[in-house]
Design a protein around this motif. Structure first.
Motif, PDB file in Angstrom:
ATOM      1  N   ILE A   1     -18.139   3.913 -27.225  1.00  0.00           N
ATOM      2  CA  ILE A   1     -18.719   4.622 -26.080  1.00  0.00           C
ATOM      3  C   ILE A   1     -17.656   4.862 -25.021  1.00  0.00           C
ATOM      4  N   GLU A   2     -16.810   3.856 -24.801  1.00  0.00           N
ATOM      5  CA  GLU A   2     -15.729   4.020 -23.823  1.00  0.00           C
ATOM      6  C   GLU A   2     -14.753   5.102 -24.261  1.00  0.00           C
TER       7      GLU A   2
ATOM      8  N   TYR B   1     -15.436   7.642 -26.181  1.00  0.00           N
ATOM      9  CA  TYR B   1     -16.194   8.887 -26.047  1.00  0.00           C
ATOM     10  C   TYR B   1     -16.138   9.389 -24.604  1.00  0.00           C
ATOM     11  N   ARG B   2     -16.381   8.496 -23.673  1.00  0.00           N
ATOM     12  CA  ARG B   2     -16.341   8.874 -22.260  1.00  0.00           C
ATOM     13  C   ARG B   2     -14.914   9.290 -21.842  1.00  0.00           C
ATOM     14  N   TYR B   3     -13.925   8.549 -22.348  1.00  0.00           N
ATOM     15  CA  TYR B   3     -12.537   8.864 -22.061  1.00  0.00           C
ATOM     16  C   TYR B   3     -12.188  10.283 -22.521  1.00  0.00           C
TER      17      TYR B   3
ATOM     18  N   LYS C   1     -20.286  12.967 -22.271  1.00  0.00           N
ATOM     19  CA  LYS C   1     -21.187  12.667 -21.146  1.00  0.00           C
ATOM     20  C   LYS C   1     -22.265  11.777 -21.590  1.00  0.00           C
TER      21      LYS C   1
END
Length: 63
Positions: free
Chosen positions: A54-55, A57-59, A63
């Motif tokens: 998830i981190e 992906y956000r990086y 969204k």
């Protein structure tokens, strides 16, 4: 996820599902509280396992 959160979710389940769980626990000699604890541990492990993804992906702008 905590055992208490799992318990709250199970309490909100339909009565027929709660009865199935109660009967399955009784038939297998398992305490329903042990099921709640085990489920909470599994869900916590899954959350920890996917946290890096998830981190990332956000990086990458997700969204």
């Amino acid at each position: 996820m905590t055992k208490e959160q799992v318990h709250e979710a199970l309490c909100k389940a339909p009565d027929e599902d709660k009865m199935r769980l109660a009967i399955a626990c009784q038939m297998n000699g398992i305490d329903v509280q042990d099921v709640e604890t085990g489920l909470a541990n599994v869900l916590t492990g899954v959350q920890k396992a996917i946290k890096p993804a998830i981190e990332y992906y956000r990086y990458l702008g997700g969204k």
